[in-house]
Write a protein that holds these residues in place. Structure first.
Motif, PDB file in Angstrom:
ATOM      1  N   THR A   3      17.764  48.946 111.097  1.00  0.00           N
ATOM      2  CA  THR A   3      18.455  49.317 109.859  1.00  0.00           C
ATOM      3  C   THR A   3      19.903  48.838 109.827  1.00  0.00           C
ATOM      4  O   THR A   3      20.585  49.014 108.833  1.00  0.00           O
ATOM      5  CB  THR A   3      18.420  50.846 109.679  1.00  0.00           C
ATOM      6  N   ASP A   9      18.017  39.594 104.806  1.00  0.00           N
ATOM      7  CA  ASP A   9      17.011  40.660 104.767  1.00  0.00           C
ATOM      8  C   ASP A   9      15.691  40.185 105.353  1.00  0.00           C
ATOM      9  O   ASP A   9      15.045  40.893 106.129  1.00  0.00           O
ATOM     10  CB  ASP A   9      16.784  41.130 103.317  1.00  0.00           C
ATOM     11  N   LEU A  34      16.760  40.175  97.286  1.00  0.00           N
ATOM     12  CA  LEU A  34      16.938  40.213  98.731  1.00  0.00           C
ATOM     13  C   LEU A  34      17.481  38.870  99.214  1.00  0.00           C
ATOM     14  O   LEU A  34      17.275  37.828  98.590  1.00  0.00           O
ATOM     15  CB  LEU A  34      15.602  40.506  99.431  1.00  0.00           C
ATOM     16  N   THR A 387       8.391  44.135 102.082  1.00  0.00           N
ATOM     17  CA  THR A 387       9.363  44.850 101.243  1.00  0.00           C
ATOM     18  C   THR A 387       9.132  46.358 101.267  1.00  0.00           C
ATOM     19  O   THR A 387      10.080  47.134 101.122  1.00  0.00           O
ATOM     20  CB  THR A 387       9.325  44.332  99.795  1.00  0.00           C
ATOM     21  N   THR A 388       7.900  46.785 101.470  1.00  0.00           N
ATOM     22  CA  THR A 388       7.626  48.224 101.580  1.00  0.00           C
ATOM     23  C   THR A 388       8.302  48.806 102.812  1.00  0.00           C
ATOM     24  O   THR A 388       8.849  49.913 102.770  1.00  0.00           O
ATOM     25  CB  THR A 388       6.108  48.486 101.616  1.00  0.00           C
ATOM     26  N   LEU A 390      11.043  47.647 104.182  1.00  0.00           N
ATOM     27  CA  LEU A 390      12.481  47.667 103.916  1.00  0.00           C
ATOM     28  C   LEU A 390      12.883  48.806 102.985  1.00  0.00           C
ATOM     29  O   LEU A 390      13.973  49.364 103.119  1.00  0.00           O
ATOM     30  CB  LEU A 390      12.915  46.324 103.304  1.00  0.00           C
ATOM     31  N   ARG A 391      11.996  49.148 102.049  1.00  0.00           N
ATOM     32  CA  ARG A 391      12.371  50.113 101.011  1.00  0.00           C
ATOM     33  C   ARG A 391      11.817  51.514 101.221  1.00  0.00           C
ATOM     34  O   ARG A 391      12.344  52.472 100.649  1.00  0.00           O
ATOM     35  CB  ARG A 391      11.911  49.576  99.647  1.00  0.00           C
ATOM     36  N   GLN A 392      10.763  51.648 102.031  1.00  0.00           N
ATOM     37  CA  GLN A 392      10.128  52.964 102.160  1.00  0.00           C
ATOM     38  C   GLN A 392       9.795  53.328 103.599  1.00  0.00           C
ATOM     39  O   GLN A 392       8.801  54.009 103.862  1.00  0.00           O
ATOM     40  CB  GLN A 392       8.853  53.000 101.318  1.00  0.00           C
ATOM     41  N   THR A 412       3.108  55.457 101.271  1.00  0.00           N
ATOM     42  CA  THR A 412       4.067  54.682 100.481  1.00  0.00           C
ATOM     43  C   THR A 412       3.476  54.366  99.109  1.00  0.00           C
ATOM     44  O   THR A 412       2.356  54.763  98.791  1.00  0.00           O
ATOM     45  CB  THR A 412       4.427  53.365 101.189  1.00  0.00           C
ATOM     46  N   GLU A 417       2.392  48.975  94.039  1.00  0.00           N
ATOM     47  CA  GLU A 417       3.054  47.667  94.003  1.00  0.00           C
ATOM     48  C   GLU A 417       2.034  46.534  93.976  1.00  0.00           C
ATOM     49  O   GLU A 417       2.226  45.533  93.278  1.00  0.00           O
ATOM     50  CB  GLU A 417       3.989  47.518  95.207  1.00  0.00           C
TER      51      GLU A 417
END
Length: 430
Positions: A3, A9, A34, A387-388, A390-392, A412, A417
């Protein structure tokens, strides 16, 4: 930690390969907002692939950074991984090239996703790196493409819609041309996939020992057992098509997710069998003959060498170094039907290890569908897997680890998505 602040990214590694090229193309949309770069061992090849994607997409990619990294150079992999939050690894076969990238990512505190369909690789990575990944706060998720994403997340979706306890799921995979008149023929499988299948089958005997170390103990003997269907049968779920057992990694992937749910959430694991469907009996007979020859030849070194040297001949033209044409890929639709059988909520048990007294009678049929299964849908699923994370990550298991996609993304919004980007998950009436 994964993190911490990085200057990038996402890095798409193995970007100049067949899967890498289509991942870049889909990434123009899905990585919007990103900071991303592409990586490989040859700057010339990376530049060439960017030009190809620019021409196809009509987008200016001249500002895309090129990162030079080689699977045979551990230091270059560590430097690459240290620059980003997640590596999307398109460099297979993963049996040969996957572990160095996974190791570099864990050392750098960087997440990792790939599209491996190789059970030995995936299960060995979980055995050897799961605890290290947890300690580093890193997620390593394989099988993030077609067809394991529809199978594993389709099973998760079916259970969420079931309103009861699921005993078993059977999957039936169907691929059909959108327009038979537009079918272009030619290869449908890239050489890299063929190579992975050859070595996977040749070393299938490794799995028993791997699994005894990975899981330690066997699952309870849940009843009733899901029986194998006849070798050749027809199913009403997929237009009454002919069916054969599916030799891919779907069952391995789904059962690893189910084992996770049993061990960590005390959920009764779902039994699973996978099948692939065909429109004609002649097609089925051809597949059986090619498969039998393939299986026999993978047992011997000289056989494997011949399969690798003459892929077109031994696959009856279905495999080539160039892979399928774009016209052929875009003309292909896929559907995976998942038939779930179990018990109603009124019949639920107190403990996951308890046995039901009555036979399962509740049924549910789910369909996961889309277009261009081999590469378009695969690359979309791969990018959304990244991306999941990174975001969740807060909705994923523990603080990190090595997981199959069902276990990784069950809580998630991954299915939502996917549905926004070409997939469709739906409940059908039988």
């Amino acid at each position: 930690m994964a993190t911490e602040q990085r200057d990038l990214d996402v890095i798409i590694f193995g970007a100049s390969g067949f899967t890498g090229k289509y991942t870049i193309y889909e990434g123009i949309k899905l990585l919007d907002g990103l900071k991303w770069a592409i990586a490989g061992r040859s700057r010339d090849k990376l530049n060439k692939i960017l030009k190809e994607v620019e021409a196809k997409s009509g987008k200016d990619l001249s500002d895309t950074e090129l990162v030079i990294a080689d699977v045979k150079d551990a230091d270059s992999l560590r430097k690459m991984a240290a620059r980003c939050r997640i590596v999307i690894n398109c460099c297979g076969p993963y049996r040969f090239y996957g572990e160095p990238v996974v190791k570099a990512c864990i050392e750098a505190g960087t997440h990792h996703v790939d599209v491996s369909g190789e059970p030995q690789y995936m299960e060995r990575m979980q055995l050897e790196y799961h605890e290290q990944a947890k300690e580093k706060g890193v997620y390593v998720v394989s099988a993030c493409g077609f067809d394991s994403i529809p199978a594993d997340l389709g099973t998760v979706f079916l259970e969420q819609q079931f309103d009861g306890t699921v005993n078993s799921v059977e999957t039936f995979l169907e691929a059909t041309p959108k327009s038979p008149d537009a079918a272009t023929g030619g290869a449908v499988i890239h050489y890299g996939t063929w190579e992975s299948a050859i070595y996977g089958l040749a070393h299938a005997n490794e799995l028993r020992g791997l699994r005894s170390k990975l899981f330690g103990s066997r699952l309870p003997n849940f009843q009733p057992r899901l029986k194998d269907r006849p070798l050749l049968h027809r199913t009403k779920f997929a237009s009454n098509r002919w069916c054969l057992p599916f030799p891919g990694s779907d069952r391995s992937v789904v059962m690893r997710s189910q084992r996770y749910f049993y061990d960590n959430e005390k959920k009764r694991p779902i039994q699973m069998k996978a099948y692939v469907t065909f429109s004609s009996l002649i097609h089925v007979i051809g597949v059986i003959i090619v498969s039998a020859i393939f299986a026999l030849m993978t047992r011997y070194k000289i056989g494997r060498q011949l399969l690798l040297k003459y892929p077109g001949f031994f696959s009856a033209g279905f495999v080539s170094h160039e892979g399928p044409t774009e016209a052929s890929m875009e003309n292909t639709d896929f559907a995976m039907y998942l038939k779930g059988v179990g018990w109603t909520r009124d019949e639920e048990l107190l403990e996951a290890s308890d046995q039901f007294k009555a036979p399962p009678k509740k049924k549910l049929l789910v369909k996961v569908s889309g277009t261009n299964p081999g590469y378009g849908a695969t690359c979309v699923a791969l990018l959304l897997s990244a991306t999941t994370i990174l975001r969740q990550a807060d909705k994923m298991p523990a603080t990190g680890g090595v997981y199959p996609p069902g276990a990784a993304y069950a809580k998630t919004n991954m299915v939502e998505e996917l549905c926004k980007n070409g997939f469709k998950f739906e409940v059908l009436k039988e």
